[in-house]
Design an enzyme around this catalytic site. Structure first.
Site, PDB file in Angstrom:
ATOM      1  N   ASP A  77       0.811  -1.214   0.000  1.00 10.39           N
ATOM      2  CA  ASP A  77       0.000   0.000   0.000  1.00 10.39           C
ATOM      3  C   ASP A  77       0.846   1.266   0.000  1.00 10.39           C
ATOM      4  O   ASP A  77       2.057   1.232   0.207  1.00 10.39           O
ATOM      5  CB  ASP A  77      -0.961   0.008   1.205  1.00 10.39           C
ATOM      6  CG  ASP A  77      -0.287  -0.468   2.496  1.00 10.39           C
ATOM      7  OD1 ASP A  77       0.950  -0.374   2.596  1.00 10.39           O
ATOM      8  OD2 ASP A  77      -1.003  -0.937   3.401  1.00 10.39           O
ATOM      9  N   ASN A  83      -7.430  -3.368  14.435  1.00  9.97           N
ATOM     10  CA  ASN A  83      -8.809  -3.607  13.991  1.00  9.97           C
ATOM     11  C   ASN A  83      -8.903  -4.799  13.040  1.00  9.97           C
ATOM     12  O   ASN A  83      -9.926  -5.012  12.418  1.00  9.97           O
ATOM     13  CB  ASN A  83      -9.355  -2.338  13.310  1.00  9.97           C
ATOM     14  CG  ASN A  83      -8.553  -1.943  12.076  1.00  9.97           C
ATOM     15  OD1 ASN A  83      -7.600  -2.626  11.708  1.00  9.97           O
ATOM     16  ND2 ASN A  83      -8.931  -0.844  11.451  1.00  9.97           N
ATOM     17  N   HIS A 126      -7.137  -5.208  10.270  1.00  8.11           N
ATOM     18  CA  HIS A 126      -6.877  -4.943   8.848  1.00  8.11           C
ATOM     19  C   HIS A 126      -5.588  -5.608   8.377  1.00  8.11           C
ATOM     20  O   HIS A 126      -4.682  -5.865   9.147  1.00  8.11           O
ATOM     21  CB  HIS A 126      -6.895  -3.438   8.534  1.00  8.11           C
ATOM     22  CG  HIS A 126      -5.690  -2.654   8.947  1.00  8.11           C
ATOM     23  ND1 HIS A 126      -5.682  -1.280   8.965  1.00  8.11           N
ATOM     24  CD2 HIS A 126      -4.448  -3.019   9.337  1.00  8.11           C
ATOM     25  CE1 HIS A 126      -4.488  -0.852   9.345  1.00  8.11           C
ATOM     26  NE2 HIS A 126      -3.727  -1.885   9.583  1.00  8.11           N
ATOM     27  N   GLU A 148      -9.573  -2.158   5.468  1.00 12.70           N
ATOM     28  CA  GLU A 148     -10.173  -1.877   6.767  1.00 12.70           C
ATOM     29  C   GLU A 148     -11.414  -2.755   6.980  1.00 12.70           C
ATOM     30  O   GLU A 148     -11.924  -3.345   6.015  1.00 12.70           O
ATOM     31  CB  GLU A 148     -10.567  -0.398   6.829  1.00 12.70           C
ATOM     32  CG  GLU A 148      -9.399   0.575   6.609  1.00 12.70           C
ATOM     33  CD  GLU A 148      -8.434   0.657   7.783  1.00 12.70           C
ATOM     34  OE1 GLU A 148      -8.319  -0.305   8.570  1.00 12.70           O
ATOM     35  OE2 GLU A 148      -7.768   1.697   7.916  1.00 12.70           O
TER      36      GLU A 148
END
Ligand code: PGA
Length: 250
Positions: A67, A136, A138, A143
Site C-alpha cells: 500500500d 482492527n 486490517h 479496513e
C-alpha cells in the site's frame, strides 16, 4: 495454518526472515509482497543481516508493497516508498527497478490501481506475501468491512488506523485519509502468506483473525481460507488464543 509462537520479537524476526530467505533461495525470480509498519522492521533488519553476513542475494528479487498513502510523493519521508528505501532496499543488492510501491500521486488513481494489480499478475503473482495486522484486524489498508474479494483500489482509512498511525505524521501537521492498497483478493492470490504480530495490543486482533469466524469486519480472518498461511507471532500477541496446540505444530 501454521502458527509459530515466539518468545521474543528477535525470534519472531528470525523465524519470519528465515521463511522469506527460503523463498528467495528456492526461486530464480522470487516475487515478494512486502509490508510497512513497525512490526516488519526487525524482519527487514534480519534479512539485511543475512545479506551482509551470508550473502543472501536479492539481485533477482521482485517486490510489491501492499500500500501507499494517497497524496504523498515517493520522496516524501512519510511515504511508504521512502520507508522501504530507508529501512530495507538501500541496504541490500536489490535492483530498484524491481521494487514496486503504488503511486499515491498518480493523476488517475483508478488506473494506477489496475496497473498495479496487472503488474503483479504479469510477473506470475506473489510467491510470499508478508503481512502485519492492525488492531482492527486490517491487512494492508483493507479496513473492516472491506470486500473479501477486493483487488487493488483506493480505501478510506478507518478512525482506528488514523489513530494508530498519526504518530508518524506529527511534524507534517496533517495525515492522508486515503490509501491505495492491494485488496484482500489480491493478497489471497499470493502462493504463501506470512503474517507477523507482536505485543499484547495485537492479541484481540490475532484471536479474532485465527479463531473467530471469517468476517469482512476482521479482514485478516479471511486468511483462514488461504492454503498456505503462516503466522509468526510473539507469545504476547498469542495471549488470547484459545487452542493450545499451536506450539507443537509446524
Ligand atoms: P504495525 O502496523 O506493524 O505498525 O503495528 C501493522 C498494520 O497496521 O498492518
Amino acid at each position: 495454518m501454521k502458527v509459530i509462537i515466539t518468545d521474543s520479537v528477535d525470534e519472531m524476526a528470525r523465524e519470519a526472515a528465515g521463511r522469506i530467505a527460503a523463498v528467495i533461495k528456492e526461486k530464480p525470480n522470487p516475487v515478494l509482497g512486502l509490508a510497512t509498519g513497525s512490526t516488519p522492521i526487525p524482519v527487514y533488519n534480519e534479512l539485511i543481516k543475512l545479506h551482509k553476513d551470508e550473502g543472501l542475494d536479492f539481485s533477482t528479487v521482485i517486490t510489491f508493497n501492499l500500500d501507499e498513502y494517497v497524496g504523498l510523493a515517493p520522496d516524501d519521508k512519510h511515504s511508504y516508498h521512502y520507508f522501504m528505501k530507508e529501512n530495507f532496499f538501500r541496504h541490500i543488492n536489490i535492483n530498484e527497478k524491481n521494487t514496486h510501491v503504488p503511486d499515491g500521486t498518480a493523476s488517475d488513481l483508478e488506473a494506477e490501481c489496475s496497473r498495479y494489480e496487472n503488474m503483479i499478475d504479469d510477473v506470475g503473482g506473489i510467491d510470499m506475501q508478508l503481512l502485519g495486522i492492525g488492531h482492527n484486524g486490517h491487512i494492508g489498508f483493507n479496513e473492516p468491512g472491506s470486500s473479501l474479494a477486493s483487488l487493488t483500489r483506493v480505501k478510506n482509512l478507518s478512525e482506528d488506523t488514523i489513530e494508530a498511525n498519526k504518530q508518524y505524521f506529527k511534524d507534517l501537521g496533517w495525515m492522508p485519509n486515503k490509501a491505495i492498497t492491494m485488496g484482500i483478493g489480491s493478497i489471497m492470490k499470493a502462493e504463501k502468506v506470512l503474517l507477523i504480530a507482536q505485543g499484547k495490543n495485537k492479541a484481540d486482533a490475532i484471536a479474532s483473525a485465527l479463531e473467530g469466524p471469517v468476517l469482512s469486519m476482521v479482514p485478516a480472518s479471511v486468511l483462514q481460507q488461504h492454503r498456505f498461511a503462516t503466522y509468526v507471532i510473539t507469545r504476547e500477541a498469542a495471549l488470547k488464543l484459545k487452542l493450545s496446540y499451536y506450539d507443537d505444530t509446524e
